[in-house]
Design a protein around this motif. Structure first.
Motif, mmCIF file in Angstrom:
data_model
loop_
_atom_site.group_PDB
_atom_site.id
_atom_site.type_symbol
_atom_site.label_atom_id
_atom_site.label_comp_id
_atom_site.label_asym_id
_atom_site.label_seq_id
_atom_site.Cartn_x
_atom_site.Cartn_y
_atom_site.Cartn_z
ATOM 1 N N GLY A 10 0.810 -1.212 0.000
ATOM 2 C CA GLY A 10 0.000 0.000 0.000
ATOM 3 C C GLY A 10 0.843 1.260 0.000
ATOM 4 N N VAL A 14 1.212 4.228 -2.872
ATOM 5 C CA VAL A 14 1.118 5.659 -2.559
ATOM 6 C C VAL A 14 2.344 6.413 -3.059
ATOM 7 C CG1 VAL A 14 1.194 7.327 -0.673
ATOM 8 C CG2 VAL A 14 -0.445 5.460 -0.596
ATOM 9 N N ALA A 67 -14.528 6.052 -4.755
ATOM 10 C CA ALA A 67 -14.230 4.823 -4.011
ATOM 11 C C ALA A 67 -15.370 3.809 -4.104
ATOM 12 C CB ALA A 67 -13.933 5.151 -2.554
ATOM 13 N N SER A 71 -11.512 0.509 -6.824
ATOM 14 C CA SER A 71 -10.555 0.467 -5.726
ATOM 15 C C SER A 71 -9.654 1.694 -5.820
ATOM 16 C CB SER A 71 -9.703 -0.802 -5.812
ATOM 17 O OG SER A 71 -8.870 -0.757 -6.965
ATOM 18 N N VAL A 72 -8.979 2.013 -4.730
ATOM 19 C CA VAL A 72 -8.082 3.177 -4.727
ATOM 20 C C VAL A 72 -6.977 3.003 -5.763
ATOM 21 C CG1 VAL A 72 -6.410 4.470 -3.346
ATOM 22 C CG2 VAL A 72 -8.553 3.731 -2.318
ATOM 23 N N GLU A 73 -6.458 1.787 -5.875
ATOM 24 C CA GLU A 73 -5.360 1.551 -6.808
ATOM 25 C C GLU A 73 -5.798 1.777 -8.254
ATOM 26 O OE1 GLU A 73 -6.272 -0.503 -4.428
ATOM 27 O OE2 GLU A 73 -4.578 -0.455 -3.032
ATOM 28 N N VAL A 116 -6.469 11.971 -2.975
ATOM 29 C CA VAL A 116 -6.521 10.520 -2.763
ATOM 30 C C VAL A 116 -5.185 9.968 -2.286
ATOM 31 C CG1 VAL A 116 -5.882 9.696 -5.086
ATOM 32 C CG2 VAL A 116 -7.540 8.416 -3.717
ATOM 33 N N THR A 117 -4.057 10.564 -2.695
ATOM 34 C CA THR A 117 -2.767 10.066 -2.208
ATOM 35 C C THR A 117 -2.591 10.343 -0.723
ATOM 36 O OG1 THR A 117 -1.736 12.113 -3.012
ATOM 37 C CG2 THR A 117 -1.573 10.175 -4.430
ATOM 38 N N HIS A 120 -5.115 7.841 1.054
ATOM 39 C CA HIS A 120 -4.652 6.453 0.982
ATOM 40 C C HIS A 120 -3.433 6.230 1.874
ATOM 41 C CE1 HIS A 120 -4.677 2.467 -0.558
ATOM 42 N NE2 HIS A 120 -3.532 2.574 -1.226
ATOM 43 N N ASP A 123 -4.853 5.773 5.321
ATOM 44 C CA ASP A 123 -5.594 4.517 5.452
ATOM 45 C C ASP A 123 -4.681 3.299 5.450
ATOM 46 O OD1 ASP A 123 -7.987 5.837 5.582
ATOM 47 O OD2 ASP A 123 -8.514 5.534 3.466
ATOM 48 N N THR A 124 -3.537 3.407 4.773
ATOM 49 C CA THR A 124 -2.660 2.253 4.600
ATOM 50 C C THR A 124 -1.756 2.013 5.802
ATOM 51 O OG1 THR A 124 -2.639 2.637 2.211
ATOM 52 C CG2 THR A 124 -0.891 1.238 3.091
#
Length: 198
Positions: A10, A14, A67, A71-73, A116-117, A120, A123-124
């Protein structure tokens, strides 16, 4: 702690997303006036940048509902592509409306990536390691901004400004492919362990 963070898929996602985003964004800001110099006035070039700025607000708000769809990726990958492809296409036309449209796409993806970066990253990484993770992210973004401008400024001097836009866009596409590969590995690891890494 530093080495441990870099082993997280993750965090790798990022860092790759943030670094490539910073490189693409800084290149766009620095070299678009060079590309359009002599074609448009300073006021007209500024208006194109204004389109990017306004569009970035839309991109920031898009994080709320994106989202739910991807997915975020995958969202990161699409946003990096939405940065890279307009960069490659910008030198192909000097008509104002197509340029404004590409600037809008670039702006939306910029706004999205900027938010989002950050989200994320939080969150990671577990709470005790977030400070270090954000520090690494910020350092990498600054490094990407500097090296991108220097390397492709030199490349533009040797070849042409148009080719430097194509080259930077190609870098973005490679980064997007690498993001997909990292996301695939992370999903596979999660399925094997059935445990979320924190």
């Amino acid at each position: 702690g530093f080495r441990g963070l870099l082993l997280y898929r993750g965090v790798q996602v990022v860092l790759l997303g943030s670094g490539s985003f910073a490189m693409l964004r800084s290149f766009h800001r620095a070299f678009l006036p060079v590309l359009l110099y002599g074609v448009y006035s300073a006021t007209e070039i500024a208006s194109l940048f204004a389109v990017t700025t306004v569009a970035s607000v839309i991109g920031r708000s898009a994080v709320r509902w994106t989202a739910k769809l991807w997915s975020v990726e995958k969202a990161l990958t699409l946003a990096i592509l939405a940065n890279a492809v307009p960069l490659m296409l910008l030198p192909t036309t000097f008509s104002y409306l197509p340029l404004a449209a590409m600037m809008a796409v670039f702006g939306v993806s910029n706004g999205f990536l900027g938010v989002v970066t950050v989200v994320h990253t939080a969150d990671t990484v577990a709470a005790p390691e977030r400070g270090l993770a954000f520090g690494i992210r910020t350092t990498l973004m600054r490094f990407g901004s500097f090296t991108g401008q220097l390397a492709f400024g030199t490349f533009a001097e040797i070849t042409s400004v148009s080719l430097s836009f194509f080259g930077m866009g190609l870098i973005g596409i490679v980064a997007a492919v690498m993001l997909l590969r990292l996301a695939g590995r992370e999903s596979l690891a999660a399925k094997k362990t059935n445990v979320k890494i924190e």
